[in-house]
Design a protein around this motif. Structure first.
Motif, short mmCIF file in Angstrom:
data_model
loop_
_atom_site.label_atom_id
_atom_site.label_comp_id
_atom_site.label_asym_id
_atom_site.label_seq_id
_atom_site.Cartn_x
_atom_site.Cartn_y
_atom_site.Cartn_z
N PHE A 115 0.85 -1.21 0.00
CA PHE A 115 0.00 0.00 0.00
C PHE A 115 0.88 1.25 0.00
CE2 PHE A 115 -3.39 -2.54 2.51
CZ PHE A 115 -4.02 -2.94 1.34
N ASP A 116 1.87 1.25 0.89
CA ASP A 116 2.75 2.41 1.04
C ASP A 116 3.55 2.67 -0.23
OD1 ASP A 116 4.01 4.54 2.24
OD2 ASP A 116 5.00 3.38 3.80
N VAL B 271 0.68 9.61 9.42
CA VAL B 271 0.68 8.17 9.68
C VAL B 271 -0.60 7.54 9.17
CG1 VAL B 271 0.74 6.39 11.48
CG2 VAL B 271 2.10 8.47 11.76
N ALA B 272 -0.48 6.34 8.61
CA ALA B 272 -1.64 5.53 8.25
C ALA B 272 -1.50 4.19 8.95
CB ALA B 272 -1.70 5.32 6.73
N GLY B 273 -2.61 3.57 9.31
CA GLY B 273 -2.51 2.28 9.97
C GLY B 273 -3.85 1.71 10.35
N LYS B 274 -3.83 0.50 10.89
CA LYS B 274 -5.06 -0.16 11.27
C LYS B 274 -4.82 -1.04 12.50
CE LYS B 274 -9.37 -1.25 10.85
NZ LYS B 274 -9.42 -1.46 12.33
N THR B 275 -5.78 -0.99 13.42
CA THR B 275 -5.75 -1.84 14.60
C THR B 275 -6.49 -3.15 14.34
OG1 THR B 275 -7.76 -0.82 15.42
CG2 THR B 275 -5.67 0.14 16.16
N THR C 99 -0.75 -2.40 12.69
CA THR C 99 0.14 -2.32 11.53
C THR C 99 -0.01 -0.92 10.96
OG1 THR C 99 -0.19 -4.67 11.05
CG2 THR C 99 0.76 -3.31 9.30
N GLY C 100 1.08 -0.17 11.02
CA GLY C 100 1.02 1.22 10.59
C GLY C 100 2.22 1.61 9.76
N TYR C 101 2.12 2.77 9.11
CA TYR C 101 3.24 3.19 8.27
C TYR C 101 3.29 4.70 8.07
CZ TYR C 101 -0.39 2.58 4.55
OH TYR C 101 -1.54 2.60 3.78
N THR C 102 4.51 5.15 7.86
CA THR C 102 4.81 6.51 7.43
C THR C 102 5.29 6.38 5.99
OG1 THR C 102 7.12 6.35 8.13
CG2 THR C 102 5.51 7.09 9.79
N PRO C 103 5.57 7.48 5.30
CA PRO C 103 6.04 7.34 3.91
C PRO C 103 7.31 6.51 3.75
CG PRO C 103 5.30 9.57 4.30
CD PRO C 103 5.28 8.88 5.63
N ASP C 104 8.13 6.38 4.82
CA ASP C 104 9.40 5.68 4.66
C ASP C 104 9.58 4.45 5.55
OD1 ASP C 104 9.53 7.01 7.07
OD2 ASP C 104 11.59 7.72 6.80
N LYS D 262 11.89 10.26 9.90
CA LYS D 262 11.93 11.70 9.68
C LYS D 262 10.55 12.18 9.24
CE LYS D 262 16.79 11.65 8.24
NZ LYS D 262 17.76 11.95 7.15
N ARG D 263 10.22 13.38 9.61
CA ARG D 263 8.90 13.94 9.29
C ARG D 263 8.72 14.05 7.78
NH1 ARG D 263 6.64 19.70 11.68
NH2 ARG D 263 4.65 19.72 10.56
N SER D 264 7.62 13.53 7.28
CA SER D 264 7.34 13.57 5.85
C SER D 264 5.85 13.37 5.60
CB SER D 264 8.15 12.49 5.11
OG SER D 264 7.86 11.21 5.64
N LYS D 265 5.41 13.62 4.36
CA LYS D 265 4.01 13.51 3.99
C LYS D 265 3.85 12.45 2.90
CE LYS D 265 2.27 17.00 6.46
NZ LYS D 265 1.19 16.85 7.46
N PHE D 266 2.69 11.81 2.89
CA PHE D 266 2.39 10.85 1.83
C PHE D 266 2.16 11.58 0.50
CE2 PHE D 266 0.78 8.37 5.55
CZ PHE D 266 1.60 7.26 5.39
N ASP D 267 2.67 11.00 -0.57
CA ASP D 267 2.42 11.50 -1.91
C ASP D 267 1.31 10.65 -2.51
OD1 ASP D 267 2.50 12.57 -4.45
OD2 ASP D 267 4.28 11.43 -5.06
N LEU D 268 0.07 11.13 -2.40
CA LEU D 268 -1.08 10.31 -2.75
C LEU D 268 -1.77 10.78 -4.02
CD1 LEU D 268 -2.63 9.94 0.81
CD2 LEU D 268 -1.06 8.38 -0.36
#
Length: 785
Positions: free
Chosen positions: A548-549, A617-621, A633-638, A698-704
């Motif tokens: 997904f990421d 952050v994106a994720g799901k419990t 299970t979660g994720y940042t852009p990197d 590191k702080r970053s944004k998703f490129d969606l």
């Protein structure tokens, strides 16, 4: 008329043969005598073509026999040229060296665990278990299986790899005199040396060599080391049952090791154990009545291997398995041969593990979990197991892994085990299937983040106007009424995703899951799977969410960076593959999952974490039935990380959720761990995740590339699918099975209600809050947060 002609005439009944007539060429293609064409012979038969004259039966047979003579001659020459080498397998074995990604040493592993024992020290019937398992005709053959060897040669030449056929003598020769290489040269040498060994040694010597040189797993070479490793006894004290297990083990040592075997592995080794004993009965080596009374001898827990303490053992285990799998795929060899080629063979294996991230992950588990456990005060604290895998979504590298409290104390890696339900961490896969397939609701509306579903707990799932007999409860039986897909994901509303799975088509949902990286073998495409009732590992879920990421491009998490030895290196496959779902579908899922963190079940542990510092952050419990597992299970852009907590009985005693007596290692509830109540995915798993992730990213944004979901401003009005007209019955119409895993729902109703009037009215309607006279606490303790 000469005598010969007279004799032939009498044989024809006194008629004289007509004189032969020479054929004449006919001008302009006209027919000759009796209408025969000019291309025909005098007898009227067509002349033989060049091909027929070239390939006559005599020539074909002559060529065949000539080839056979050439092969025989070549084999005689080969037999005379190849001598039996000096066997010394222990001298060929060297320690493997494992390194972190920066080249620093992680561990040296591979002290040879071997002790040669005389065959007289091994009980006769235990000896026969190996013969029954591998080569029933051992005492009658000449040491080789020509058919099996020919098949092996053909398979090697055609690139199909090994497919059995070796005798005990051939396997002994391969182990003791040669190596595991699958080449024509090695196979021919094996054949010749086997014939010579049969002439030079007796059957007992060959059998002794075989059982003393084979690899049994757990670092054990030879039957004496294996007897100690699996049963804590000497070879001379092995029972027939135990011997049969060790004999069965040789086919796939790691896969069949009871301590770490999957359900499939345990089934296979049990079948092979039965096969060995049944063969002994057939050969008259074992009494049938005694055979019937034999029970499977479960091996003892393994001891720690020096150099594998702490997390090292889990890292080494996964690295070895991935390297072995690559050798199997690349060379077409069997699993047992691949293990023998990796264990103690002088490899230098560099892992993708980042030392800083690995240390940070271990600290996060300790501070947020293990430091809070006290099994002296609370028995349940002794049942808590944690596993985690962290992956770089752009490269597919496994940068950190947590397999358990200590490899010496818990041999099974919680990072790779697949025997616990992923629960509602499966819901994003349903949404991915819907977005990828442009799926529609029952009333023909395309499914998106703004689609409104009926969030009534225990609402009957409908397909084509008919109920399908599945009505899962929401956590605490909470009702939501009309709710968007976005909010249903935030609050993990089971009833919505159960219906969505049927709307999409469960076959398509499971197909999408397989493409994303889930092992769906043996799974049925039924509505209950929408609750994540299958088995999965943190490694598996990390790979799916990394896909997904990575905007839908397949990510296969890989721990091995490089593997090399003196004889060469192995090229590992690229962890990043092509797209398995579209970018818009993958990015749409990511966008929706940011809402779970900001406004849903993970908000308290992740969104409000003081170290977040604006990180997107994106994720799901996920929390399974009976609270046996809890996930985030979660994720940042990197960075993608999957954390799972599993309830595994540390000791026998008491009764489980199903009322059955608890045995050691059974799946049990986590409820009450650390002195709290129910252990939800938004609790300790999310806390571990946040403490680890915010310390290394590191702080970053998703490129969606999407126009929907919580990460972007909505550009469309909600699409209605169901409109309530009546209050549901207080009595659930269908009680879910204990294998299903519903999701958590908060105590309050959605804060927003769409103002538009729906165009369609369904047959069943929800109410907000608890239904009158309804269940206030799910008796099955079903939840998903």
């Amino acid at each position: 008329m000469g005598r010969a002609e007279e004799r032939r005439a009498r044989q024809r009944g006194g008629r004289r043969a007509a004189p032969k007539r020479r054929s004449r060429p006919v001008a302009n293609g006209a027919s000759g005598v009796n209408g025969a064409s000019g291309a025909s012979g005098a007898s009227g038969k067509p002349a033989k073509s060049f091909i027929r004259r070239l390939f006559t039966w005599k020539k074909i047979l002559g060529t065949f026999f000539g080839f056979c003579l050439l092969c025989i001659g070549s084999f005689i020459v080969l037999y005379l040229m190849v001598d039996v080498p000096t066997g010394n397998p222990a001298a060929e074995q060297q320690s493997n060296v494992y390194k972190y990604s920066d080249g620093s040493i992680l561990a040296r592993d591979g002290k040879v665990n071997r002790e040669i024992v005389d065959l007289t020290k091994v009980p006769r019937k235990v000896q026969l278990t190996f013969v029954a398992a591998e080569n029933k005709n051992f005492y009658h053959d000449h040491g080789i299986d020509f058919k099996g060897t020919a098949r092996g040669l053909i398979n090697t030449l055609s690139g199909k790899g090994k497919q059995g056929g070796s005798t005990i003598t051939q396997q002994y020769v391969k182990n003791y005199y040669l190596n595991q290489d699958q080449t024509v040269t090695r196979k021919l040498k094996e054949l010749v040396i086997s014939l010579k060994v049969e002439r030079q040694k007796g059957k007992d010597d060959i059998l002794a060599g075989y059982i003393n040189t084979s690899y049994y797993g757990r670092g054990a070479y030879g039957i004496q080391a294996a007897a100690q490793a699996y049963y804590r006894v000497d070879a001379e004290d092995l029972s027939v049952e135990q011997g049969a297990y060790l004999a069965a083990l040789l086919q796939a040592p790691s896969q069949y090791d009871w301590a770490v075997a999957s359900a499939t592995g345990k089934k296979l080794v049990t079948q092979r154990w039965n096969y060995v004993l049944n063969n002994m009965v057939e050969e008259g080596w074992l009494d049938s009545a005694k055979r019937q009374s034999m029970k499977f001898p479960v091996p003892k827990d393994p001891k720690g291997t020096p150099g594998r303490e702490g997390q090292k053992g889990y890292l080494i285990e996964l690295a070895n398995k991935q390297l072995e799998q690559q050798l199997m795929d690349e060379q077409g060899i069997s699993r047992s041969d691949a293990e023998a080629k990796v264990e103690n063979q002088g490899w230098t294996i560099t892992l993708n593990i980042d030392k800083k991230k690995q240390t940070q992950l271990e600290k996060a588990v300790k501070s947020q979990l293990t430091a809070k456990l006290d099994k002296k005060k609370r028995r349940v604290d002794g049942d808590v197991q944690a596993g985690a895998v962290s992956v770089d979504p752009k490269t597919g590298k496994i940068v950190a892994l947590y397999g358990g409290v200590d490899y010496f104390k818990h041999y099974v890696s919680n990072a790779t085990r697949r025997d616990y339900q992923p629960a509602s961490t499966f819901k994003p896969l349903i949404l991915a299937a819907a977005l990828e397939d442009d799926a529609e609701t029952q009333n023909g509306k395309q499914i998106s983040a703004s689609t409104i579903y009926d969030g009534t707990s225990r609402r009957q799932v409908v397909a084509n106007g008919s109920k399908v007999g599945f009505a899962p409860p929401n956590e605490d039986n909470q009702n939501y009424g009309p709710i968007t897909v976005q909010k249903a994901m935030n609050k993990s509303v089971n009833s919505v995703f159960a219906q969505m799975g049927v709307d999409v088509g469960m076959d398509k949902v499971m197909g999408t899951a397989k493409k994303l990286g889930m092992d769906t073998e043996g799974m049925q495409a039924v509505p209950a799977q929408t609750l994540g009732s299958m088995g999965a590992s943190p490694l598996e879920m990390a790979g799916i969410y990394a896909t997904f990421d990575n905007h839908g491009n397949k990510v296969t998490p890989t721990i091995v960076k490089s593997a090399e030895k003196k004889s060469g290196s192995v090229q590992m496959p690229n962890p990043i593959g092509g797209p398995v779902i579209s970018r818009t579908a993958a990015d749409g899922v990511t966008s929706v999952l940011t809402g779970v963190v900001d406004d849903g079940t993970a908000s308290e542990s992740v969104a409000q974490n003081s170290q977040r510092d604006g990180q997107q952050v994106a994720g799901k419990t996920g929390t399974s039935d009976c609270n046996r597992s809890a996930w985030f299970t979660g994720y940042t852009p990197d960075l993608v990380t999957s954390v799972g907590l599993f309830g595994e009985a540390g000791k026998a005693g008491g009764k489980g959720c199903d009322g059955q007596p608890i045995k050691r290692f059974d799946h049990v509830s986590l409820k009450g761990a650390m002195g709290g109540g129910r252990v939800n995915g938004g609790g300790p798993p999310a806390e571990i995740w946040a403490t680890y992730t915010f310390g290394v990213t590191k702080r970053s944004k998703f490129d969606l590339n999407t126009t929907q979901g919580a990460a972007v401003e909505p550009t469309e009005t909600p699409t209605w699918t169901y409109h309530p007209t009546q209050t549901p019955s207080t009595t659930p119409s269908s009680t879910p099975s204990k294998s299903t895993t519903p999701s958590q729902t908060p105590s309050q109703t959605p804060s927003q209600t769409p103002s538009q009037t729906p165009s369609q009215t369904p047959s069943q309607s929800p109410t907000t809050g608890q239904p009158t006279g309804g269940v206030t606490d799910d008796p099955l303790n079903l939840d998903d947060q």
